[in-house]
Design an enzyme around this catalytic site. Structure first.
Site, PDB file in Angstrom:
ATOM      1  N   ASP A   9      -9.335  -5.057  -1.713  1.00  0.00           N
ATOM      2  CA  ASP A   9     -10.055  -4.124  -2.606  1.00  0.00           C
ATOM      3  C   ASP A   9     -11.565  -4.375  -2.708  1.00  0.00           C
ATOM      4  O   ASP A   9     -12.143  -4.287  -3.804  1.00  0.00           O
ATOM      5  CB  ASP A   9      -9.436  -4.155  -4.009  1.00  0.00           C
ATOM      6  N   LYS A  96      -3.081   1.920  -1.784  1.00  0.00           N
ATOM      7  CA  LYS A  96      -2.071   1.779  -2.844  1.00  0.00           C
ATOM      8  C   LYS A  96      -2.532   2.491  -4.103  1.00  0.00           C
ATOM      9  O   LYS A  96      -3.719   2.738  -4.284  1.00  0.00           O
ATOM     10  CB  LYS A  96      -1.853   0.287  -3.155  1.00  0.00           C
ATOM     11  N   CYS A 139      -5.983  -7.753  -8.671  1.00  0.00           N
ATOM     12  CA  CYS A 139      -5.366  -7.429  -7.384  1.00  0.00           C
ATOM     13  C   CYS A 139      -5.244  -8.628  -6.449  1.00  0.00           C
ATOM     14  O   CYS A 139      -4.278  -8.699  -5.679  1.00  0.00           O
ATOM     15  CB  CYS A 139      -6.094  -6.252  -6.744  1.00  0.00           C
TER      16      CYS A 139
END
Ligand code: VGL
Length: 188
Positions: A9, A96, A139
């Site tokens: 990310d 996602k 994350c």
């Protein structure tokens, strides 16, 4: 016995100037690019938060724990990987969170290849993974825990991560260690 680097990310919205900026994000993006260029991982993958309508994950009054400002909307510049990574060769990119919160990269899919992260890594013969990126306490935390849970020998490259709340880091490191995740380097 292949080794993979998982870059979690490192997107515009999670870096300074983005809608959910994590302090130190740009520095981490640069450091990961340099690390990836010098490293000898057999496989290098990225994950991206990639929201369409993730329900209560987005809020106009976010608590920054379970709800967040609008971020990483699919098709917007905020969802793109940071430009510092433009020279990094990713073998696959796993998106996602389209319709619900998804902190772990293992919930993602590479839509072009039609494959999830765990199956992709197994198909490549990967047995160990190094995890870095943003955010340490969300994350990266979840991706590393899922990696270990899926049976990969897992190390978090903590000095290549940035946290939403650095005060969370000690708790998260303890969770990783309890799950058998190795932690190398001090968090940035
Ligand atoms: C993340 C907060 C909300 C992350 C994603 O990438 O760590 N954090 N959504």
């Amino acid at each position: 016995m292949a080794r993979a680097l998982i870059v979690v990310d490192v997107q515009n919205d999670f870096c300074e100037g983005g809608s959910l900026a994590v302090e130190g994000g740009i520095a981490v993006a640069s450091a990961i690019a340099a690390y990836a260029a010098a490293s000898d991982h057999d496989v290098v993958v990225a994950t991206r938060d990639h929201h369409i309508d993730p329900g209560s994950h987005f809020s106009e009054d976010p608590d920054f724990v379970d709800s967040w400002p609008v971020h990483c909307v699919a098709g917007t510049p905020g969802a793109e990987l940071r430009a510092e990574l433009s020279g990094t060769r990713f073998d696959a990119v796993f998106d996602k969170g389209e319709f619900a919160a998804a902190y772990s990269g293992f919930e993602g899919r590479d839509h072009a290849r039609g494959v999830g992260l765990a199956d992709f890594l197994r198909d490549e013969g990967v047995t160990s993974v190094d995890v870095c990126g943003i955010a340490t306490d969300y994350c990266v935390r979840a991706t590393a825990l899922d990696a270990a849970g899926a049976g990969f020998a897992t190390t978090v490259l903590a000095d290549l991560t940035a946290a939403v709340a650095p005060s969370n880091t000690a708790r998260v490191v303890a969770e990783w260690e309890a799950a058998g995740v190795a932690v190398s380097g001090a968090p940035m």
